[in-house]
Motif scaffolding. Sequence first.
Motif, PDB file in Angstrom:
ATOM      1  N   GLY A 174       0.981  -0.958  -0.048  1.00  0.00           N
ATOM      2  CA  GLY A 174      -0.234  -0.263  -0.024  1.00  0.00           C
ATOM      3  C   GLY A 174       0.565   1.264   0.261  1.00  0.00           C
ATOM      4  N   THR A 175       0.341   2.636  -0.520  1.00  0.00           N
ATOM      5  CA  THR A 175       1.249   3.480  -0.466  1.00  0.00           C
ATOM      6  C   THR A 175       1.749   3.968   0.991  1.00  0.00           C
ATOM      7  N   GLY A 176       0.783   4.454   1.660  1.00  0.00           N
ATOM      8  CA  GLY A 176       0.697   4.468   3.186  1.00  0.00           C
ATOM      9  C   GLY A 176       2.303   3.391   3.381  1.00  0.00           C
ATOM     10  N   GLU A 177       1.561   2.412   3.666  1.00  0.00           N
ATOM     11  CA  GLU A 177       3.158   1.429   3.952  1.00  0.00           C
ATOM     12  C   GLU A 177       4.400   1.619   3.592  1.00  0.00           C
ATOM     13  N   LEU A 178       4.708   1.936   2.099  1.00  0.00           N
ATOM     14  CA  LEU A 178       5.811   1.173   1.481  1.00  0.00           C
ATOM     15  C   LEU A 178       6.486   3.316   1.314  1.00  0.00           C
ATOM     16  N   LEU A 179       5.226   4.552   1.904  1.00  0.00           N
ATOM     17  CA  LEU A 179       5.985   4.957   2.327  1.00  0.00           C
ATOM     18  C   LEU A 179       6.783   5.392   4.110  1.00  0.00           C
ATOM     19  N   LYS A 180       5.648   4.456   4.447  1.00  0.00           N
ATOM     20  CA  LYS A 180       6.590   4.440   5.765  1.00  0.00           C
ATOM     21  C   LYS A 180       8.175   3.702   6.023  1.00  0.00           C
ATOM     22  N   GLY A 237       0.860   6.979  -6.211  1.00  0.00           N
ATOM     23  CA  GLY A 237       0.176   7.009  -5.402  1.00  0.00           C
ATOM     24  C   GLY A 237       0.446   8.040  -5.428  1.00  0.00           C
ATOM     25  N   GLY A 238      -0.845   9.016  -4.861  1.00  0.00           N
ATOM     26  CA  GLY A 238      -0.900  10.190  -5.291  1.00  0.00           C
ATOM     27  C   GLY A 238       0.091  10.827  -4.524  1.00  0.00           C
ATOM     28  N   ALA A 239       0.179  12.268  -5.873  1.00  0.00           N
ATOM     29  CA  ALA A 239       1.485  13.042  -5.903  1.00  0.00           C
ATOM     30  C   ALA A 239       1.297  13.858  -4.639  1.00  0.00           C
ATOM     31  N   ASP A 240       0.020  14.151  -4.107  1.00  0.00           N
ATOM     32  CA  ASP A 240       0.293  14.543  -2.728  1.00  0.00           C
ATOM     33  C   ASP A 240       0.743  13.884  -1.440  1.00  0.00           C
ATOM     34  N   SER A 241       0.933  12.380  -1.519  1.00  0.00           N
ATOM     35  CA  SER A 241       1.266  11.658  -0.693  1.00  0.00           C
ATOM     36  C   SER A 241       2.491  11.808  -0.343  1.00  0.00           C
ATOM     37  N   LEU A 242       3.098  11.538  -2.053  1.00  0.00           N
ATOM     38  CA  LEU A 242       4.722  12.273  -2.348  1.00  0.00           C
ATOM     39  C   LEU A 242       4.998  13.345  -1.462  1.00  0.00           C
ATOM     40  N   ALA A 250      -5.361   5.635   4.928  1.00  0.00           N
ATOM     41  CA  ALA A 250      -3.749   5.625   6.571  1.00  0.00           C
ATOM     42  C   ALA A 250      -3.558   4.564   5.216  1.00  0.00           C
ATOM     43  N   LYS A 251      -3.893   4.107   4.340  1.00  0.00           N
ATOM     44  CA  LYS A 251      -2.725   2.896   4.136  1.00  0.00           C
ATOM     45  C   LYS A 251      -3.025   3.072   2.399  1.00  0.00           C
ATOM     46  N   SER A 252      -4.192   4.155   1.595  1.00  0.00           N
ATOM     47  CA  SER A 252      -4.204   3.711   0.161  1.00  0.00           C
ATOM     48  C   SER A 252      -4.369   5.312  -0.124  1.00  0.00           C
ATOM     49  N   GLY A 253      -2.712   5.566  -0.934  1.00  0.00           N
ATOM     50  CA  GLY A 253      -3.174   7.161  -1.291  1.00  0.00           C
ATOM     51  C   GLY A 253      -3.888   7.480  -2.013  1.00  0.00           C
ATOM     52  N   SER A 254      -5.002   7.330  -3.128  1.00  0.00           N
ATOM     53  CA  SER A 254      -5.496   7.137  -3.755  1.00  0.00           C
ATOM     54  C   SER A 254      -7.408   7.255  -2.832  1.00  0.00           C
ATOM     55  N   SER A 255      -7.382   7.067  -1.676  1.00  0.00           N
ATOM     56  CA  SER A 255      -8.424   6.846  -1.022  1.00  0.00           C
ATOM     57  C   SER A 255      -8.451   8.293   0.235  1.00  0.00           C
ATOM     58  N   TYR A 256      -7.105   8.395   0.050  1.00  0.00           N
ATOM     59  CA  TYR A 256      -6.670   9.926   0.891  1.00  0.00           C
ATOM     60  C   TYR A 256      -6.597  10.210  -0.395  1.00  0.00           C
ATOM     61  N   LEU A 294     -11.969  -0.199   3.982  1.00  0.00           N
ATOM     62  CA  LEU A 294     -11.410  -1.682   3.148  1.00  0.00           C
ATOM     63  C   LEU A 294      -9.938  -1.332   3.131  1.00  0.00           C
ATOM     64  N   SER A 295      -8.863  -2.569   3.036  1.00  0.00           N
ATOM     65  CA  SER A 295      -7.695  -1.984   4.019  1.00  0.00           C
ATOM     66  C   SER A 295      -6.847  -1.268   2.648  1.00  0.00           C
ATOM     67  N   GLY A 296      -7.063  -1.876   1.589  1.00  0.00           N
ATOM     68  CA  GLY A 296      -7.005  -1.137   0.288  1.00  0.00           C
ATOM     69  C   GLY A 296      -7.661  -0.994  -1.147  1.00  0.00           C
TER      70      GLY A 296
END
Length: 349
Positions: free
Chosen positions: A76-82, A99-104, A177-183, A216-218
């Motif tokens: 997941g985006t969050g997991e990998l960024l951490k 992963g969403g550019a805002d998350s990056l 918290a786990k998915s960049g697109s969901s954020y 959902l988790s992802g």
Amino acid sequence: MRKRWLTALVCVILLSGILTACGSSSGSAGSGGTDAESKSSGKLTIYSPNAAEINNPIIKEFQDRTGISVDLISGGTGELLKRVEAEANNPLGDIFWAGGADSLASFAEYFEPYSTSEKSSIFPGYLDPANNWTPFNALPMVITYNKELVPEDEVPQSWEDLLDPKWKGQIAFADPAKSGSSYTQLVTMLTAFGKDDEQGWEYVKQLVDNMDGKILSGSSLVQRAVPDGEFALGITLEDAALRYMEGGAQIGIIYPSEGTSAVPDGAAIIKGTKNLEEAKQFMDFLVGKDVQELVQSEFKRRSVRDDVNPVEGLPQTVDIELVEYDFEWASDNKEAIIERFTNIMMGIE
């Protein structure tokens, strides 16, 4: 789909003569390069939340062209960024891809600035002024629905329609918290109803209540849940819904009337990479014209280049009602936004 993507790419190579294999660190993988004898023997480790159907053919083509071997780590985006953050003193990865550019942007301190050689062909609005990340595709957020579960005269047309009690427990949404697109979807909804006051959060509280405690988790689970009939509605990415529709799934998509977002996902070079030149080649490859054309035609993702023809049958981005997505606000406040959403889900707020 992988076979079709690679077949199409081979046809482009053979018929147009535009593309050649490239492997030297001085050439752009997306635009051409040297012959097979000059292929690199380097390697890359890529962290990516992308679906395998997107990652696998693109990575294979990159390896075939350049001779650079790729080790792919999915999650997941969050997991990998951490993970990138935790490895900051001894980076084990070279590229964070998608992963969403805002998350990056919220993890920009862990990325190496790089200005891609393809920059002049990318829409300026999708570029990061600081070059901490490079845009890959523009991704409108949509509501998707199962046509067998949702009567045509009851199809929701707006974010507001998701609050109808008849959809209680029937809305698929991933944990931001786990998915960049969901954020990005969460920020989009907050923006649509008022991110600078409590109206946006009031909407989110009502939505969470109508989700009936289900999350959902992802993002990939959301994409499957609606076509599979586990949920009647879902909040997801345009391209994911379109690929399921192309595969025969009885689903439809809605661009919410209050407005949605088309924030790009991106790729970034991890600071401290031991394979910097290979990482630059991969970045250029991702935004090269041929890859952008084929990703758009095969995976229904909107290109970030200004010289790629739009996808036929889709509304143009300029014709979609968009919110004024505050990229900086989404990046700077990510931790607080996710914490508050989590508290709402847990019933603390």
